[in-house]
Design a protein around this motif. Structure first.
Motif, PDB file in Angstrom:
ATOM      1  N   LEU A  37       0.632  -1.466  -0.187  1.00  0.00           N
ATOM      2  CA  LEU A  37      -0.517   0.081   0.207  1.00  0.00           C
ATOM      3  C   LEU A  37       1.167   1.113  -0.259  1.00  0.00           C
ATOM      4  O   LEU A  37       0.730   2.163  -1.112  1.00  0.00           O
ATOM      5  CB  LEU A  37      -0.899   0.115   1.462  1.00  0.00           C
ATOM      6  CG  LEU A  37      -2.061  -1.360   0.935  1.00  0.00           C
ATOM      7  CD1 LEU A  37      -2.717  -1.451   2.224  1.00  0.00           C
ATOM      8  CD2 LEU A  37      -3.532  -0.476   0.145  1.00  0.00           C
ATOM      9  N   TYR A  57      -6.237   1.476 -13.058  1.00  0.00           N
ATOM     10  CA  TYR A  57      -5.575   0.492 -11.883  1.00  0.00           C
ATOM     11  C   TYR A  57      -4.044   0.723 -12.075  1.00  0.00           C
ATOM     12  O   TYR A  57      -3.401   1.127 -12.797  1.00  0.00           O
ATOM     13  CB  TYR A  57      -5.964  -0.453 -11.727  1.00  0.00           C
ATOM     14  CG  TYR A  57      -5.335  -1.772 -13.166  1.00  0.00           C
ATOM     15  CD1 TYR A  57      -4.478  -2.326 -12.400  1.00  0.00           C
ATOM     16  CD2 TYR A  57      -6.511  -1.622 -14.074  1.00  0.00           C
ATOM     17  CE1 TYR A  57      -4.285  -3.534 -14.300  1.00  0.00           C
ATOM     18  CE2 TYR A  57      -5.665  -2.384 -15.158  1.00  0.00           C
ATOM     19  CZ  TYR A  57      -5.359  -3.332 -15.084  1.00  0.00           C
ATOM     20  OH  TYR A  57      -4.218  -3.921 -16.017  1.00  0.00           O
ATOM     21  N   TRP A  63       0.704  -7.866  -7.263  1.00  0.00           N
ATOM     22  CA  TRP A  63      -1.096  -7.102  -6.502  1.00  0.00           C
ATOM     23  C   TRP A  63      -1.439  -6.560  -8.112  1.00  0.00           C
ATOM     24  O   TRP A  63      -0.734  -5.106  -8.641  1.00  0.00           O
ATOM     25  CB  TRP A  63      -0.214  -5.683  -5.290  1.00  0.00           C
ATOM     26  CG  TRP A  63      -0.043  -6.948  -4.482  1.00  0.00           C
ATOM     27  CD1 TRP A  63       1.355  -7.560  -4.119  1.00  0.00           C
ATOM     28  CD2 TRP A  63      -0.719  -7.318  -2.991  1.00  0.00           C
ATOM     29  NE1 TRP A  63       1.333  -8.019  -3.178  1.00  0.00           N
ATOM     30  CE2 TRP A  63       0.021  -7.901  -2.571  1.00  0.00           C
ATOM     31  CE3 TRP A  63      -2.297  -7.269  -2.528  1.00  0.00           C
ATOM     32  CZ2 TRP A  63      -0.514  -8.700  -0.876  1.00  0.00           C
ATOM     33  CZ3 TRP A  63      -2.360  -7.637  -2.045  1.00  0.00           C
ATOM     34  CH2 TRP A  63      -1.627  -8.680  -0.968  1.00  0.00           C
ATOM     35  N   CYS A  65      -3.675  -2.900  -7.384  1.00  0.00           N
ATOM     36  CA  CYS A  65      -4.543  -1.871  -6.706  1.00  0.00           C
ATOM     37  C   CYS A  65      -5.295  -0.807  -7.527  1.00  0.00           C
ATOM     38  O   CYS A  65      -4.740   0.263  -8.417  1.00  0.00           O
ATOM     39  CB  CYS A  65      -3.916  -1.009  -5.996  1.00  0.00           C
ATOM     40  SG  CYS A  65      -1.963  -2.306  -5.869  1.00  0.00           S
ATOM     41  N   GLN A  73      -7.931   2.452  -0.454  1.00  0.00           N
ATOM     42  CA  GLN A  73      -7.249   2.229  -1.341  1.00  0.00           C
ATOM     43  C   GLN A  73      -6.957   0.572  -0.312  1.00  0.00           C
ATOM     44  O   GLN A  73      -6.596   0.562  -0.073  1.00  0.00           O
ATOM     45  CB  GLN A  73      -5.939   2.859  -1.111  1.00  0.00           C
ATOM     46  CG  GLN A  73      -5.005   2.207  -2.326  1.00  0.00           C
ATOM     47  CD  GLN A  73      -5.123   2.129  -3.730  1.00  0.00           C
ATOM     48  OE1 GLN A  73      -4.993   3.515  -4.258  1.00  0.00           O
ATOM     49  NE2 GLN A  73      -6.128   1.299  -4.290  1.00  0.00           N
ATOM     50  N   CYS A  75      -5.892  -3.162  -2.997  1.00  0.00           N
ATOM     51  CA  CYS A  75      -4.924  -4.274  -3.376  1.00  0.00           C
ATOM     52  C   CYS A  75      -5.047  -5.236  -3.263  1.00  0.00           C
ATOM     53  O   CYS A  75      -5.991  -5.606  -1.799  1.00  0.00           O
ATOM     54  CB  CYS A  75      -3.642  -3.708  -3.097  1.00  0.00           C
ATOM     55  SG  CYS A  75      -2.526  -2.033  -3.564  1.00  0.00           S
TER      56      CYS A  75
END
Length: 105
Positions: A37, A57, A63, A65, A73, A75
């Motif tokens: 993140l 994205y 990942w 996200c 947020q 992911c």
């Protein structure tokens, strides 16, 4: 609950900004959730732009996200329809940030 990261909105490569509480669900450690993140929210992921923000994205180390929305947020690791793990951050100034449970996001 996995702790906090700090990020500006809109996201920038610079640190600082308000607190975001980090949560993890599935096959991911709190440290890994916070790391992915933090990287995405500081624009270290690869951007995939499509028609507007809704279809855009970032990807980072496996990942996916979606662009953050309204102080959240997320992911996903693995399939976006059936992910092995989820990491998400809530901006506490806009969302309730429970410390005792993982909220529904």
């Amino acid at each position: 609950m996995c702790g906090f990261i700090h990020a500006r909105v809109p996201y920038s490569t610079h640190g600082g900004g308000p607190s975001w509480r980090v949560y993890a669900r599935g096959a991911v450690s709190c440290g890994d959730a916070a790391a992915v993140l933090g990287a995405v929210m500081h624009l270290r992921g690869r951007e995939h732009s499509h028609d507007g923000e809704a279809g855009s994205y970032l990807t980072y180390r496996g990942w996916t996200c979606p662009f953050g929305q309204m102080g959240v947020q997320t992911c996903l690791l693995g399939s976006t329809t059936h992910p092995r793990a989820q990491a998400f951050a809530l901006r506490c100034s806009e969302n309730p940030c429970p410390a005792d449970r993982v909220p529904d996001v």
